[in-house]
Motif scaffolding. Sequence first.
Motif, PDB file in Angstrom:
ATOM      1  N   ILE A   1     -48.293  -2.881  14.875  1.00 43.41           N
ATOM      2  CA  ILE A   1     -49.356  -3.240  15.816  1.00 43.41           C
ATOM      3  C   ILE A   1     -50.324  -4.136  15.062  1.00 43.41           C
ATOM      4  O   ILE A   1     -50.813  -3.756  13.978  1.00 43.41           O
ATOM      5  CB  ILE A   1     -50.053  -1.976  16.360  1.00 43.41           C
ATOM      6  CG1 ILE A   1     -49.012  -1.097  17.057  1.00 43.41           C
ATOM      7  CG2 ILE A   1     -51.177  -2.359  17.322  1.00 43.41           C
ATOM      8  CD1 ILE A   1     -49.510   0.263  17.423  1.00 43.41           C
ATOM      9  N   GLY A   2     -50.581  -5.325  15.601  1.00 45.59           N
ATOM     10  CA  GLY A   2     -51.338  -6.318  14.847  1.00 45.59           C
ATOM     11  C   GLY A   2     -50.396  -7.044  13.904  1.00 45.59           C
ATOM     12  O   GLY A   2     -49.171  -6.899  13.976  1.00 45.59           O
ATOM     13  N   GLY A   3     -51.006  -7.842  13.013  1.00 51.14           N
ATOM     14  CA  GLY A   3     -50.167  -8.600  12.073  1.00 51.14           C
ATOM     15  C   GLY A   3     -49.442  -9.746  12.749  1.00 51.14           C
ATOM     16  O   GLY A   3     -48.354 -10.143  12.319  1.00 51.14           O
ATOM     17  N   GLY A   4     -50.050 -10.290  13.808  1.00 46.33           N
ATOM     18  CA  GLY A   4     -49.422 -11.383  14.552  1.00 46.33           C
ATOM     19  C   GLY A   4     -49.374 -12.687  13.762  1.00 46.33           C
ATOM     20  O   GLY A   4     -49.786 -12.755  12.594  1.00 46.33           O
ATOM     21  N   GLU A   5     -48.883 -13.708  14.433  1.00 46.18           N
ATOM     22  CA  GLU A   5     -48.698 -15.013  13.777  1.00 46.18           C
ATOM     23  C   GLU A   5     -50.031 -15.514  13.215  1.00 46.18           C
ATOM     24  O   GLU A   5     -51.044 -15.519  13.924  1.00 46.18           O
ATOM     25  CB  GLU A   5     -48.155 -16.014  14.801  1.00 46.18           C
ATOM     26  CG  GLU A   5     -47.670 -17.283  14.161  1.00 46.18           C
ATOM     27  CD  GLU A   5     -46.734 -18.048  15.098  1.00 46.18           C
ATOM     28  OE1 GLU A   5     -46.843 -17.891  16.321  1.00 46.18           O
ATOM     29  OE2 GLU A   5     -45.907 -18.807  14.562  1.00 46.18           O
TER      30      GLU A   5
ATOM     31  N   LYS B   1     -56.440  -0.333   5.652  1.00 47.99           N
ATOM     32  CA  LYS B   1     -57.768   0.123   5.272  1.00 47.99           C
ATOM     33  C   LYS B   1     -58.818  -0.759   5.922  1.00 47.99           C
ATOM     34  O   LYS B   1     -58.473  -1.909   6.235  1.00 47.99           O
ATOM     35  CB  LYS B   1     -57.955   0.185   3.758  1.00 47.99           C
ATOM     36  CG  LYS B   1     -57.544  -1.040   2.951  1.00 47.99           C
ATOM     37  CD  LYS B   1     -58.092  -2.405   3.186  1.00 47.99           C
ATOM     38  CE  LYS B   1     -59.519  -2.746   3.150  1.00 47.99           C
ATOM     39  NZ  LYS B   1     -59.777  -4.209   3.373  1.00 47.99           N
ATOM     40  N   PRO B   2     -60.044  -0.334   6.140  1.00 52.09           N
ATOM     41  CA  PRO B   2     -60.484   1.048   6.083  1.00 52.09           C
ATOM     42  C   PRO B   2     -59.868   1.832   7.242  1.00 52.09           C
ATOM     43  O   PRO B   2     -59.741   1.296   8.351  1.00 52.09           O
ATOM     44  CB  PRO B   2     -62.000   0.942   6.235  1.00 52.09           C
ATOM     45  CG  PRO B   2     -62.236  -0.335   6.962  1.00 52.09           C
ATOM     46  CD  PRO B   2     -61.110  -1.255   6.580  1.00 52.09           C
ATOM     47  N   MET B   3     -59.497   3.088   6.982  1.00 53.77           N
ATOM     48  CA  MET B   3     -58.723   3.843   7.973  1.00 53.77           C
ATOM     49  C   MET B   3     -59.493   3.996   9.282  1.00 53.77           C
ATOM     50  O   MET B   3     -58.906   3.943  10.367  1.00 53.77           O
ATOM     51  CB  MET B   3     -58.378   5.207   7.380  1.00 53.77           C
ATOM     52  CG  MET B   3     -57.536   6.083   8.275  1.00 53.77           C
ATOM     53  SD  MET B   3     -57.042   7.590   7.446  1.00 53.77           S
ATOM     54  CE  MET B   3     -58.521   8.595   7.553  1.00 53.77           C
TER      55      MET B   3
HETATM   56  N1  NAD Z   1     -54.584  -3.674   2.138  1.00 57.66           N
HETATM   57  C1  NAD Z   1     -55.030  -4.888   1.903  1.00 57.66           C
HETATM   58  O1  NAD Z   1     -55.052  -5.354   0.766  1.00 57.66           O
HETATM   59  C2  NAD Z   1     -55.529  -5.724   3.044  1.00 57.66           C
HETATM   60  C3  NAD Z   1     -55.648  -7.123   2.919  1.00 57.66           C
HETATM   61  C4  NAD Z   1     -56.057  -7.848   4.041  1.00 57.66           C
HETATM   62  C5  NAD Z   1     -56.405  -7.210   5.220  1.00 57.66           C
HETATM   63  N2  NAD Z   1     -56.323  -5.839   5.282  1.00 57.66           N
HETATM   64  C6  NAD Z   1     -56.661  -5.113   6.524  1.00 57.66           C
HETATM   65  O2  NAD Z   1     -55.702  -5.438   7.546  1.00 57.66           O
HETATM   66  C7  NAD Z   1     -56.326  -5.438   8.817  1.00 57.66           C
HETATM   67  C8  NAD Z   1     -56.055  -6.780   9.488  1.00 57.66           C
HETATM   68  O3  NAD Z   1     -56.647  -7.777   8.709  1.00 57.66           O
HETATM   69  P1  NAD Z   1     -56.182  -9.311   8.732  1.00 57.66           P
HETATM   70  O4  NAD Z   1     -56.972  -9.961   7.647  1.00 57.66           O
HETATM   71  O5  NAD Z   1     -54.708  -9.424   8.764  1.00 57.66           O
HETATM   72  O6  NAD Z   1     -56.799  -9.743  10.148  1.00 57.66           O
HETATM   73  P2  NAD Z   1     -56.445 -11.062  10.977  1.00 57.66           P
HETATM   74  O7  NAD Z   1     -57.641 -11.307  11.836  1.00 57.66           O
HETATM   75  O8  NAD Z   1     -55.932 -12.128  10.081  1.00 57.66           O
HETATM   76  O9  NAD Z   1     -55.226 -10.590  11.922  1.00 57.66           O
HETATM   77  C9  NAD Z   1     -55.358  -9.539  12.854  1.00 57.66           C
HETATM   78  C10 NAD Z   1     -54.120  -9.542  13.761  1.00 57.66           C
HETATM   79  O10 NAD Z   1     -54.192  -8.426  14.651  1.00 57.66           O
HETATM   80  C11 NAD Z   1     -54.009  -8.880  15.987  1.00 57.66           C
HETATM   81  N3  NAD Z   1     -54.737  -7.964  16.875  1.00 57.66           N
HETATM   82  C12 NAD Z   1     -56.085  -7.848  17.025  1.00 57.66           C
HETATM   83  N4  NAD Z   1     -56.382  -6.865  17.889  1.00 57.66           N
HETATM   84  C13 NAD Z   1     -55.189  -6.360  18.314  1.00 57.66           C
HETATM   85  C14 NAD Z   1     -54.827  -5.333  19.209  1.00 57.66           C
HETATM   86  N5  NAD Z   1     -55.750  -4.617  19.843  1.00 57.66           N
HETATM   87  N6  NAD Z   1     -53.510  -5.078  19.413  1.00 57.66           N
HETATM   88  C15 NAD Z   1     -52.564  -5.798  18.767  1.00 57.66           C
HETATM   89  N7  NAD Z   1     -52.863  -6.781  17.888  1.00 57.66           N
HETATM   90  C16 NAD Z   1     -54.149  -7.053  17.668  1.00 57.66           C
HETATM   91  C17 NAD Z   1     -54.528 -10.299  15.999  1.00 57.66           C
HETATM   92  O11 NAD Z   1     -54.005 -11.021  17.106  1.00 57.66           O
HETATM   93  C18 NAD Z   1     -54.012 -10.779  14.645  1.00 57.66           C
HETATM   94  O12 NAD Z   1     -52.657 -11.164  14.741  1.00 57.66           O
HETATM   95  C19 NAD Z   1     -57.815  -5.148   8.568  1.00 57.66           C
HETATM   96  O13 NAD Z   1     -58.053  -3.786   8.813  1.00 57.66           O
HETATM   97  C20 NAD Z   1     -58.013  -5.481   7.093  1.00 57.66           C
HETATM   98  O14 NAD Z   1     -59.054  -4.715   6.487  1.00 57.66           O
HETATM   99  C21 NAD Z   1     -55.892  -5.114   4.233  1.00 57.66           C
END
Ligand code: NAD
Length: 377
Positions: free
Chosen positions: A9-13, A107-109
């Motif tokens: 869930i999330g992690g889109g393009e 994270k954060p959870m």
């Molecule tokens: N563990 C790590 O080292 C690390 C590194 C980067 C980011 N993160 C975490 O990962 C999470 C995402 O961060 P990111 O930088 O990839 O964000 P991002 O904004 O780059 O990407 C977020 C993605 O989630 C999608 N999305 C948003 N709301 C949604 C929903 N309700 N349902 C489905 N998809 C949804 C968006 O369309 C997008 O594809 C955050 O919680 C961030 O703290 C962790």
Amino acid sequence: MTKLNWGMIGGGEGSQIGPAHRLGAQADGLFNLAAGALDHRPEEGRAYAQRLGIAADRAYGDWTEMLAGEKDRQDKIDLVTIATPNATHFEIAKAFLEAGFNVLCEKPMTMTVEEGEEIVRVANKTGKICAVNYCYSAYPMVRQARAMVRNGEIGKVRLVVTNFSHGHHGDATDADNPRVRWRYDPKMAGVSGQFADCGIHALHMASFVCDDEVEKLSADFASTIPSRELEDDAMVNFRMASGTVGRLWTSSVAIGRQHGFDIQVFGETGGLRWASEQPNQLIYTPVGGRTQIIEKGEAGLHEDAQRLSRVSIAHPEGFPLAVANIYCDLADAIAGETRNGLPTAEDGVRSMAAVHTAVASAQNKGAWLDARPPMFR
Ligand SMILES: NC(=O)c1ccc[n+]([C@@H]2O[C@H](COP(=O)([O-])OP(=O)(O)OC[C@H]3O[C@@H](n4cnc5c(N)ncnc54)[C@H](O)[C@@H]3O)[C@@H](O)[C@H]2O)c1
């Protein structure tokens, strides 16, 4: 081992962390990407999921549709990864755990300690795994450092010093860029900016390597760019349950520092140093002896470090493989094998308690406050 079915869930393009999960989960052939609700825009999410090879009926428009579609399937997903923005983690993780799914949450959870404690309770009640992606703890040489500390190779730990300080938000002329601005806006980011974003990785790392828990802390927060409401720099002093003294600096305005994540552990008979920008080397100095470089993949490493060294000695090993190590440990845990390095919901709620305590301390002239979640006091 048959491949486990996995959903995202999330992690889109174009997302930052999505590709690391896909590379990590699929690096060892342990997980098959079977379902996804990848984007906040349903149509983009469905289309991208299918381009990644997910069947059309499992390329969902949002997570509620995915939960409804997966829960009664024979071949339902064995694990769901939540890689959406922070404020959505709690309700998605809770709903999937309650429906009987194992979860890996970014994270954060959660946003609050209460939500974090609720996730721990739900995971305990359902017996499902809730892991949190503190992926830096899965680098082989971090596992080596932890094993050396546990094995008494540097004696009792006196002091741990950790930094996660980079300079990528240090340009005041870019502070209004929407990709940067939300991180310092309490309506979007919650009670804390840089500490909740990067500081908790460093705090988890200190607990992980020292095999100890943070008990109390005192924080000094600063918003060095005046338009920012939340901190972009924080210095946090802490004490661990065993008495170890902890120092943590996290910043996003440290121009010139790139990733800027490192840890030093100083024991009675030796010291260790690891830095994420040179992840294959652990620097070890025995008291009165010469400094040594312990290299990933070399003979004589502790078992966990050996197991998680993926490419042969001298070949570089990077961030997606640390995420892959989280997925390896998850596959083992789903199969019923205990992996004591896997970061869990308990680590997630400890981080949230530390964030809220640090905010309260910073607002109270750096007062020393109990940093443990109420459920662990
Ligand atoms: N563990 C790590 O080292 C690390 C590194 C980067 C980011 N993160 C975490 O990962 C999470 C995402 O961060 P990111 O930088 O990839 O964000 P991002 O904004 O780059 O990407 C977020 C993605 O989630 C999608 N999305 C948003 N709301 C949604 C929903 N309700 N349902 C489905 N998809 C949804 C968006 O369309 C997008 O594809 C955050 O919680 C961030 O703290 C962790």
